[in-house]
Write an enzyme that holds these catalytic residues in place. Structure first.
Site, PDB file in Angstrom:
ATOM      1  N   ARG A 163       0.816  -1.122  -0.033  1.00 23.26           N
ATOM      2  CA  ARG A 163      -0.016   0.036   0.005  1.00 23.26           C
ATOM      3  C   ARG A 163       1.094   1.162  -0.123  1.00 23.26           C
ATOM      4  NH1 ARG A 163      -4.359   0.761   4.572  1.00 23.26           N
ATOM      5  NH2 ARG A 163      -2.623   0.829   5.879  1.00 23.26           N
TER       6      ARG A 163
ATOM      7  N   LYS B  90      -2.568   6.425   1.385  1.00 30.85           N
ATOM      8  CA  LYS B  90      -2.727   7.037   2.769  1.00 30.85           C
ATOM      9  C   LYS B  90      -1.503   8.201   2.956  1.00 30.85           C
ATOM     10  CE  LYS B  90      -2.473   4.966   7.445  1.00 30.85           C
ATOM     11  NZ  LYS B  90      -3.741   5.012   7.753  1.00 30.85           N
TER      12      LYS B  90
END
Length: 342
Positions: A82, A184
């Protein structure tokens, strides 16, 4: 090496300076080998892109003390992947999965005495991040970057047991339709401070964001992912280009299907369908699962299972996942990186 004097029973979620953190610098098209440092202050250029243009991303994961004294690092490969996607979105050099896991492992080992004991409900929280640094002033990608991992000991999110919380639907957007919602990055969280503050001032735990394009579908709960359980045992969770793909969410999807026998449905979750759900929750690294007692929408509080008790399916999911993390329940293959304690 300092020996921490910590009352594990009162430990919360706040910054505690630990002994070592990992630092790696990127320049001339490569990351260096990285070192462990005792200095918790970063020294960066005043022109760093992280300061002016938000060129930075971060991750959050935990290490758990097991009954046999070993340490479980939970799904670090998924956090590494991620972070690579976040770096690509912000034009930053990616960190390899191998370097990411090695950095986390080094930090856990170097700060092992800060890991809360088995059975305390606590864990060692790791915060990896990448930031753009170096002398710069124009809107462009940075000339240099820092990859770092630090850690803090944290206690159980729910003192005295897991309890349902009430949330309200927000009129704010968390991210743009084709923006950075799936990455993120810090800007998403800075933008959430005002909506979250207003929700808490109104007596709610946090706010729930609808999709930014149509404002008809539930997307995220504060800084966590949303899930719900239907009467016919479906595990429903939003899937959208503006939703952050959470590691806890990913894990619950697999456990719901493989261990609880639920049907998993990913896609649009219309806010008008609240009445179809018997249970609802928010999931993320910090709390694992926050049960949702009720959601305020259009002036009405829609209550799910209960505002006082956690629903049975939510309880099962929580018990299964936390048991895996602490080593009490067998984990699916590849979920745990085992670190031997001293």
């Amino acid at each position: 090496m300092s020996v921490p004097s910590i009352d594990w029973s009162t430990l919360g979620f706040s910054y505690i300076k630990t002994d070592y953190r990992y630092l790696s610098h990127w320049s001339q098209d490569q990351w260096d080998a990285g070192v462990l440092s005792e200095d918790n202050v970063l020294h960066i250029s005043e022109g760093s892109t992280a300061l002016h243009y938000g060129q930075q991303c971060f991750e959050g994961l935990k290490a758990y003390r097991c009954k046999d004294g070993s340490i479980n690092l939970f799904r670090p490969d998924q956090n590494a992947l991620r972070m690579q996607r976040s770096c690509a979105r912000l034009m930053m050099p990616s960190v390899s999965v191998e370097q990411f896991i090695d950095a986390c492992t080094q930090v856990v080992k170097a700060n092992e005495h800060f890991i809360p004991p088995y059975g305390s409900g606590g864990a060692l929280y790791l915060r990896p991040f990448v930031i753009g640094v170096g002398d710069n002033i124009g809107v462009r990608t940075a000339p240099e970057f820092i990859f770092s991992v630090f850690c803090i000991p944290v206690g159980p999110y729910f003192k005295g047991g897991m309890k349902p919380c009430n949330f309200m639907i927000s009129n704010y957007d968390r991210a743009a339709p084709n923006g950075t919602g799936a990455a993120k990055v810090g800007g998403n969280y800075a933008a959430s401070l005002l909506p979250g503050s207003e929700a808490k001032s109104a007596g709610f735990a946090d706010c729930i964001y609808l999709d930014p394009l149509t404002h008809t579908n539930i997307e995220e709960v504060g800084s966590a992912n949303f899930f719900a359980i239907t009467q016919d045992k479906q595990f429903v969770t939003p899937r959208s280009a503006s939703v952050l793909p959470g590691i806890t969410r990913l894990s619950l999807i697999q456990l719901a299907k493989d261990r609880l026998g639920l049907t998993v449905v990913e896609g649009d979750v219309p806010v008008g369908d609240l009445k179809k759900f018997t249970e609802a929750g928010a999931c993320g690294t910090a709390a694992v699962i926050t049960p949702i007692g009720g959601i305020q929408y259009n002036g009405e509080l829609h209550v799910f299972h209960s505002q006082e008790e956690v629903g049975p399916v939510t309880q099962q999911l929580y018990k299964e996942l936390t048991g895996i993390q602490s080593g009490d329940i067998e984990a699916p293959e590849g979920w745990i990186v085992k670190i031997q304690g001293a």
